[in-house]
Design an enzyme around this catalytic site. Structure first.
Site, PDB file in Angstrom:
ATOM      1  N   LYS A   1      -8.547  -5.837  10.974  1.00  0.00           N
ATOM      2  CA  LYS A   1      -9.679  -5.431   9.715  1.00  0.00           C
ATOM      3  C   LYS A   1     -10.922  -5.791  10.920  1.00  0.00           C
ATOM      4  O   LYS A   1     -11.456  -4.754  10.632  1.00  0.00           O
ATOM      5  CB  LYS A   1      -9.345  -6.740   8.538  1.00  0.00           C
ATOM      6  CG  LYS A   1      -8.622  -5.909   7.816  1.00  0.00           C
ATOM      7  CD  LYS A   1      -9.145  -6.552   5.908  1.00  0.00           C
ATOM      8  CE  LYS A   1      -8.358  -6.575   5.201  1.00  0.00           C
ATOM      9  NZ  LYS A   1      -8.594  -7.204   4.287  1.00  0.00           N
TER      10      LYS A   1
ATOM     11  N   ALA B   1     -11.575 -12.413   3.021  1.00  0.00           N
ATOM     12  CA  ALA B   1     -11.675 -11.821   2.074  1.00  0.00           C
ATOM     13  C   ALA B   1     -12.894 -12.732   1.108  1.00  0.00           C
ATOM     14  O   ALA B   1     -13.324 -11.438  -0.052  1.00  0.00           O
ATOM     15  CB  ALA B   1     -10.397 -12.706   0.690  1.00  0.00           C
TER      16      ALA B   1
ATOM     17  N   THR C   1      -4.670  -3.730   7.686  1.00  0.00           N
ATOM     18  CA  THR C   1      -4.459  -4.809   7.123  1.00  0.00           C
ATOM     19  C   THR C   1      -4.332  -6.130   8.427  1.00  0.00           C
ATOM     20  O   THR C   1      -4.591  -5.882   9.933  1.00  0.00           O
ATOM     21  CB  THR C   1      -3.529  -5.519   6.666  1.00  0.00           C
ATOM     22  OG1 THR C   1      -3.340  -6.463   5.470  1.00  0.00           O
ATOM     23  CG2 THR C   1      -2.105  -4.410   6.479  1.00  0.00           C
TER      24      THR C   1
ATOM     25  N   GLY D   1      -4.650 -11.742  -8.685  1.00  0.00           N
ATOM     26  CA  GLY D   1      -5.355 -10.886  -7.231  1.00  0.00           C
ATOM     27  C   GLY D   1      -4.802  -8.791  -7.698  1.00  0.00           C
ATOM     28  O   GLY D   1      -5.697  -8.470  -6.906  1.00  0.00           O
TER      29      GLY D   1
ATOM     30  N   SER E   1       1.173  -1.332   0.142  1.00  0.00           N
ATOM     31  CA  SER E   1       0.187   0.452  -0.011  1.00  0.00           C
ATOM     32  C   SER E   1       0.880   1.376   0.084  1.00  0.00           C
ATOM     33  O   SER E   1       0.866   2.276  -0.779  1.00  0.00           O
ATOM     34  CB  SER E   1      -1.035  -0.765   1.270  1.00  0.00           C
ATOM     35  OG  SER E   1      -1.768  -1.049   0.778  1.00  0.00           O
TER      36      SER E   1
ATOM     37  N   ASP F   1     -12.616  -4.308  -0.496  1.00  0.00           N
ATOM     38  CA  ASP F   1     -12.201  -4.632  -0.971  1.00  0.00           C
ATOM     39  C   ASP F   1     -13.487  -5.767  -2.029  1.00  0.00           C
ATOM     40  O   ASP F   1     -12.825  -5.930  -2.801  1.00  0.00           O
ATOM     41  CB  ASP F   1     -11.697  -6.386  -0.301  1.00  0.00           C
ATOM     42  CG  ASP F   1     -11.033  -5.788   0.977  1.00  0.00           C
ATOM     43  OD1 ASP F   1      -9.207  -5.709   0.305  1.00  0.00           O
ATOM     44  OD2 ASP F   1     -10.684  -6.525   1.572  1.00  0.00           O
TER      45      ASP F   1
ATOM     46  N   TYR G   1      -1.881 -12.783  -5.355  1.00  0.00           N
ATOM     47  CA  TYR G   1      -1.561 -12.429  -5.943  1.00  0.00           C
ATOM     48  C   TYR G   1       0.302 -12.326  -5.728  1.00  0.00           C
ATOM     49  O   TYR G   1       1.432 -12.410  -6.408  1.00  0.00           O
ATOM     50  CB  TYR G   1      -1.912 -11.115  -6.049  1.00  0.00           C
ATOM     51  CG  TYR G   1      -1.295 -10.195  -4.210  1.00  0.00           C
ATOM     52  CD1 TYR G   1      -0.025  -9.783  -4.388  1.00  0.00           C
ATOM     53  CD2 TYR G   1      -2.286 -10.628  -3.498  1.00  0.00           C
ATOM     54  CE1 TYR G   1      -0.109  -9.191  -2.911  1.00  0.00           C
ATOM     55  CE2 TYR G   1      -2.326  -9.438  -2.307  1.00  0.00           C
ATOM     56  CZ  TYR G   1      -0.907  -8.965  -1.987  1.00  0.00           C
ATOM     57  OH  TYR G   1      -0.686  -8.403  -1.145  1.00  0.00           O
TER      58      TYR G   1
ATOM     59  N   ASN H   1     -11.317  -1.746   6.342  1.00  0.00           N
ATOM     60  CA  ASN H   1      -9.979  -2.210   5.546  1.00  0.00           C
ATOM     61  C   ASN H   1      -9.472  -0.437   5.172  1.00  0.00           C
ATOM     62  O   ASN H   1      -8.395  -0.383   4.462  1.00  0.00           O
ATOM     63  CB  ASN H   1      -9.852  -2.987   4.843  1.00  0.00           C
ATOM     64  CG  ASN H   1     -10.178  -1.759   2.678  1.00  0.00           C
ATOM     65  OD1 ASN H   1     -11.330  -1.158   2.882  1.00  0.00           O
ATOM     66  ND2 ASN H   1     -10.308  -2.589   2.008  1.00  0.00           N
TER      67      ASN H   1
END
Ligand SMILES: NC(=O)c1ccc[n+]([C@@H]2O[C@H](COP(=O)([O-])OP(=O)(O)OC[C@H]3O[C@@H](n4cnc5c(N)ncnc54)[C@H](OP(=O)(O)O)[C@@H]3O)[C@@H](O)[C@H]2O)c1
Length: 273
Positions: A64, A131, A60, A239, A15, A101, A218, A85
């Site tokens: 969360k 997720a 994160t 991702g 981020s 998300d 990812y 988030n």
């Protein structure tokens, strides 16, 4: 504009790089910092945001879900997902919790297949963790009418089907390979396929070539599942798109500018994977 991401640990987070790119690209004076916040110190860390002049922060792992009781307002979407988030500091210093998300997930699918609609064909989701909750919320918001949810531990899938209602059906894990013959979308929302983990145990043999296959993992960018999707002629969606797109509305909330997830930004983040 001051913002950051609170997590524990935090050094792995991409981020700071994403937001630094946008600060430079849009000429916004400010900084976005990685904020290592121990689990027991989340409340004072959040309460300090307004006094420090922060516009907000991202959250994160492991914060969360834990943040909810410490926020003044949690929007309906984040409350339903049970996780925040993005925190925005309001005009009077109040802390507002949001979750982007699901937005990021849908935006990544649209980027890969602009005409795709969640309501056009059944959606198959594997996984029932944090997720997956955001993905279910995003799919329902986007008009999905038939979501088949599979999870190794069936009770977690059942809990999410009860929470999200009729579009979501929890089905036995053993039936996952037989459920994708008419799917428009298959999503891996488990941790399987990540570096150091076994590949997701799913056969795409019955998948229509028109389907999208999204892996929200990812690292690596091309998981074994996405490689198989490519071989089958389906459209693979990695991702990283979700990660980049979920950051956009947070930056907008803090600065008033909705930034773009440009190919240049994507390449910069890929170089860190
Ligand atoms: N691209 C993005 O922006 C983004 C955003 C968030 C998360 N992620 C990634 O998404 C993944 C899941 O994150 P999360 O926060 O939802 O994690 P989580 O809450 O810990 O959930 C993990 C999920 O993986 C399943 N799982 C674990 N081991 C498994 C196995 N051996 N076989 C089958 N299923 C297994 C779990 O099933 P059980 O319930 O049976 O344990 C659960 O459904 C992670 O890899 C994370 O990095 C990506």
């Amino acid at each position: 504009m001051l913002a950051g991401v609170m997590g524990w640990p935090i050094s792995h987070s991409r981020s700071p790089k994403i937001h630094a790119y946008w600060l430079a690209r849009y000429g916004v004076a400010g900084a976005y910092a990685p904020l290592a916040v121990e689990p027991g110190r989340l409340e004072p860390a959040l309460r300090g945001l307004a006094a420090l002049g922060f516009s907000g922060c991202n959250l994160t792992i492991p914060h969360k879900e834990a943040a909810l009781p410490f926020l003044d307002v949690v929007d309906e979407n984040a409350r339903r997902i049970g996780a925040v988030n993005c925190v925005v500091v309001g005009a009077r210093g109040e802390l507002i919790g949001r979750n982007y998300d699901g937005f990021g997930f849908i935006a990544a699918l649209r980027e890969a297949a602009p005409g795709w609609l969640a309501g056009d064909a059944p959606c198959v989701v594997l996984g029932a963790g944090g997720a997956a909750r955001a993905i279910l919320a995003g799919l329902i918001e986007d008009g999905a009418r038939d979501i088949r949810l599979f999870n190794r531990s069936p009770e977690r899938a059942g809990t999410l089907a009860d929470l999200f209602g009729p579009p979501v059906k929890a089905l036995p894990w053993a039936q996952r390979n037989d459920s994708i013959g008419d799917a428009g979308l298959v999503v891996n929302a488990t941790s399987q396929g990540m570096v150091g983990q076994a590949p997701l145990d799913l056969s795409l043999a019955a998948l229509p070539g028109s389907a999208l296959v999204c892996d929200i993992v990812y690292a690596p960018l091309e998981t074994p599942l996405l490689a198989e999707a490519r071989r089958m002629g389906a459209t693979p969606v990695d991702g990283l798109g979700m990660l980049l797109h979920q950051a956009r509305p947070a930056f907008r909330d803090w600065t008033g500018i909705m930034p773009e997830a440009t190919p240049e930004l994507r390449a910069a983040i890929v170089s860190t994977l």
